[in-house]
Design an enzyme around this catalytic site. Sequence first.
Site, PDB file in Angstrom:
ATOM      1  N   ASP A   1       0.860  -1.170   0.000  1.00  0.00           N
ATOM      2  CA  ASP A   1       0.000   0.000   0.000  1.00  0.00           C
ATOM      3  C   ASP A   1       0.909   1.237   0.000  1.00  0.00           C
ATOM      4  O   ASP A   1       1.809   1.346   0.839  1.00  0.00           O
ATOM      5  CB  ASP A   1      -0.874  -0.013   1.265  1.00  0.00           C
TER       6      ASP A   1
ATOM      7  N   ASP B   1      -2.870   4.944  -2.487  1.00  0.00           N
ATOM      8  CA  ASP B   1      -3.920   5.451  -1.603  1.00  0.00           C
ATOM      9  C   ASP B   1      -4.282   6.913  -1.879  1.00  0.00           C
ATOM     10  O   ASP B   1      -3.388   7.746  -2.088  1.00  0.00           O
ATOM     11  CB  ASP B   1      -3.369   5.344  -0.164  1.00  0.00           C
TER      12      ASP B   1
ATOM     13  N   GLU C   1      -6.437   4.215  -5.969  1.00  0.00           N
ATOM     14  CA  GLU C   1      -7.702   4.521  -5.290  1.00  0.00           C
ATOM     15  C   GLU C   1      -8.133   5.903  -5.770  1.00  0.00           C
ATOM     16  O   GLU C   1      -7.626   6.914  -5.279  1.00  0.00           O
ATOM     17  CB  GLU C   1      -7.519   4.513  -3.774  1.00  0.00           C
TER      18      GLU C   1
ATOM     19  N   HIS D   1     -11.399  -2.749   2.845  1.00  0.00           N
ATOM     20  CA  HIS D   1     -11.293  -2.426   4.271  1.00  0.00           C
ATOM     21  C   HIS D   1     -11.980  -1.112   4.623  1.00  0.00           C
ATOM     22  O   HIS D   1     -12.009  -0.738   5.797  1.00  0.00           O
ATOM     23  CB  HIS D   1      -9.809  -2.343   4.648  1.00  0.00           C
ATOM     24  N   ASP D   2     -12.494  -0.395   3.645  1.00  0.00           N
ATOM     25  CA  ASP D   2     -13.166   0.882   3.899  1.00  0.00           C
ATOM     26  C   ASP D   2     -14.686   0.768   3.789  1.00  0.00           C
ATOM     27  O   ASP D   2     -15.380   1.785   3.813  1.00  0.00           O
ATOM     28  CB  ASP D   2     -12.708   1.933   2.879  1.00  0.00           C
TER      29      ASP D   2
HETATM   30  C1  GLC Z   1      -7.787   5.514   1.922  1.00  0.00           C
HETATM   31  C2  GLC Z   1      -7.703   4.254   2.749  1.00  0.00           C
HETATM   32  C3  GLC Z   1      -8.392   4.478   4.039  1.00  0.00           C
HETATM   33  C4  GLC Z   1      -7.704   5.583   4.771  1.00  0.00           C
HETATM   34  C5  GLC Z   1      -7.578   6.834   3.900  1.00  0.00           C
HETATM   35  C6  GLC Z   1      -6.577   7.774   4.449  1.00  0.00           C
HETATM   36  O1  GLC Z   1      -9.080   5.833   1.575  1.00  0.00           O
HETATM   37  O2  GLC Z   1      -8.229   3.174   2.022  1.00  0.00           O
HETATM   38  O3  GLC Z   1      -8.451   3.326   4.846  1.00  0.00           O
HETATM   39  O4  GLC Z   1      -8.406   5.900   5.934  1.00  0.00           O
HETATM   40  O5  GLC Z   1      -7.162   6.539   2.597  1.00  0.00           O
HETATM   41  O6  GLC Z   1      -5.297   7.256   4.264  1.00  0.00           O
END
Ligand code: GLC
Length: 564
Positions: A98, A202, A260, A333-334
Site C-alpha cells: 500500500d 492510496d 484509489e 477495508h473501507d
Molecule cells: C484511503 C484508505 C483508508 C484511509 C484513507 C486515508 O481511503 O483506504 O483506509 O483511511 O485513505 O489514508
Amino acid sequence: MQNKWWHGKVAYQIYPKSFCDSNGDGVGDLQGIISKLDYLKALGIDILWLSPIYPSPFVDQGYDISNYVDIDPSFGTLQDFDELLAKAKERGIDIVMDLVVNHCSSEHEWFKKACADLNSEEAGYFYFIKGKDGKVPNNLRSYFGGSVWTKIPGHENEDIYYSHYFAKEQPDLNWYNPKLREQVFKLVNFWIDRGVKGFRVDAILSIVKDLSFPDLPADDTDGMCHAAKMNARNLGDIGKFLNELKAKTFTPADSFTVGEVLTVTPDSVKEFAGPDGYFSTLFDLSCRELVESHPHYRMFPTVTPDDFVKCVFDTQDLYQKVDAFVAPIIENHDEPRGVSYYLPEYLQNEHGAKTIATVLMFLRGIPFIYQGQEIGMTNTKFESIDEFNDLYAKDEYRDMIEHGFTEEQAVACCARHGRDNARTPMLWDDSPNAGFTTGKPWLRVHQDYKTLNVKSQFGVPGSTFSYYQDLIKLRKAPEYAQTMTYGTFARVNIGSGVQAYTRTALDQSQKILVIANTNQEELRYSLGDLKTANTKVLISANDAKLDADGTVVLGCGGAIVLAL
Ligand code: GLC
C-alpha cells in the site's frame, strides 16, 4: 490492449492487522500471513495486496505512516517481510504494497523536524499556510470530521496551520515541492528493490491542491464542505506528478499499480488507467462513491441490488469505451461487507455470497477479493460504540448524537455503514476468537464464527469457499481466459433484481452469459436463439439450471454462467 503480466490474474487484499496472529498479541502479523500462503494458493490467488504494514501510531490503522522504509514491530521485521516475499514467490504469488503518500503520520520525523523549524527543508514537505481573516485558510471539512486545518504543534499562538484531508495526525505532503517528490520516489524504489511487484496507491487525488485555498460552497449546516469535493475539481497538476512517479519508479520495474481514485470521468479514466495511464488499473469504487457523496453516515442512502449493479455495469462500459483496465471489487477495508450492504435481507447469507461472487468474477479487468469475502463474511453485529475502533465511525457517532439521534440509532447506523465491519478478524475456525489469535483480538470477532469459518468450508463441496475456488478456476481456464480478461462486456436487461451480462471474445469466437437473480421470485429466462447445440453450463449456484428447452431457471439467489 497490450498484454501485461498481471492480465488474467486474480488479486486478494489482506488487512494484516486482522488476518492471522502468529504470536498471540491480538494483532495479525507477517508470520501469520506466511502460515496462510498455502490457503491463498489453494484459493487461486496470484497477487496479494497488503494494507499498510509500515511503522505507524495506528490512528488510522496504518494509513498514518511514521517510517516508510521499515515494518511495524507489531507485524514483524524486514526479515519477516523478505521471507514472505520469497515464500509467496515460491507459490507464484506476487506482493503489492500500500503506497500512502498523500500524507504521512504526524509522528514521521519529517513532520517533527518541520514543526521544530519552520524554515527547515522538511517544513517545505508540508502545507504550512497562514490563516485568512483570523480564521483557518478555507472551509474544507476533513474525511474524518472537523476542519482540514490545524495549528502547527509548538506554534499554537501563531496564525499558521497545516493541511490534513484526513485525521489531524495525517499531515498532507506537499507534492508541489520537487524535494518531497524525490523522497517519495526513493521510498517506492526501496520496496521495488526488495522485490515488491506493485503498489495500491492510496487517496491519490488528494495530492493536488488549489494553492489559493479557496472556500467551497457549504454542503451542511456547519458551513463547511467535504474535502472530496475539492478532489472532484480538475486541478490539472496530477498528470505532472504521476507521470514523474511512474517514469522514476513503476515503469522501469514493470510494476502493477492500482489507484484509489474516486470521482472518475471518461477523460480521467483514460488518463489514469488507459493504455498510457498513470496506473495499471483503478478500483471500481463507483458504488462507494454513490454512498459517500453524502457528507455523513446519517445521510447515506440505502443501496439496492439494482443500484449496485448499475454502478458496476456503468463502470464496465466506461472503461471499455476508453480501452482502460479496471479492478472490480465487492468490498474492501473501507466498506461494509458487500453481502450485507448490496443484497436484500433474505440474501445476506451464503446464498447471496455466491450470487454476488458470480456477478463479480467474470467482469472485464482484474478482480480483487477482500479477506473473508471468499467464505461469505457478513457485517458484524456491533452493539455499542465502544466495540468500534475506527476513528471515522466514532466521529460519525458524535455527529449523529449532536443531530439528535438516540444512542441506539447512532450505533445501528455506524454498524450499517462502518468500516470496522470489514476489519473484524478473519474467521479461521470455531475455536475461541475464530482461530485468529490465542490472545485478545484487537477488534471484536464476528458473531457467527462458530459456523461461518474457513475450517467448515475448506474442501467442502458446495461451500462458499469451494465455489470461489471454482469461479477462479473457471476465470483462469485457458479456454476462457482471453475472453474473461479482454472480451467485450455487454449488459443484458432482463428486469429489476436480475444481473446479467455477456462477455464476447474479441474475435467473436466465444460468448459467455452470466445471470444472477436477487429477487425472491423464480426467474425463467428463455435463451431463444442464443441457445446453440454447444450451449453449456460452466458453473452455477443455488440450484440454478438450464432446462433442455433452453430456459434458464433461477430461484432466489440463483446464478449461472453459460458458454453460448
Ligand atoms: C484511503 C484508505 C483508508 C484511509 C484513507 C486515508 O481511503 O483506504 O483506509 O483511511 O485513505 O489514508
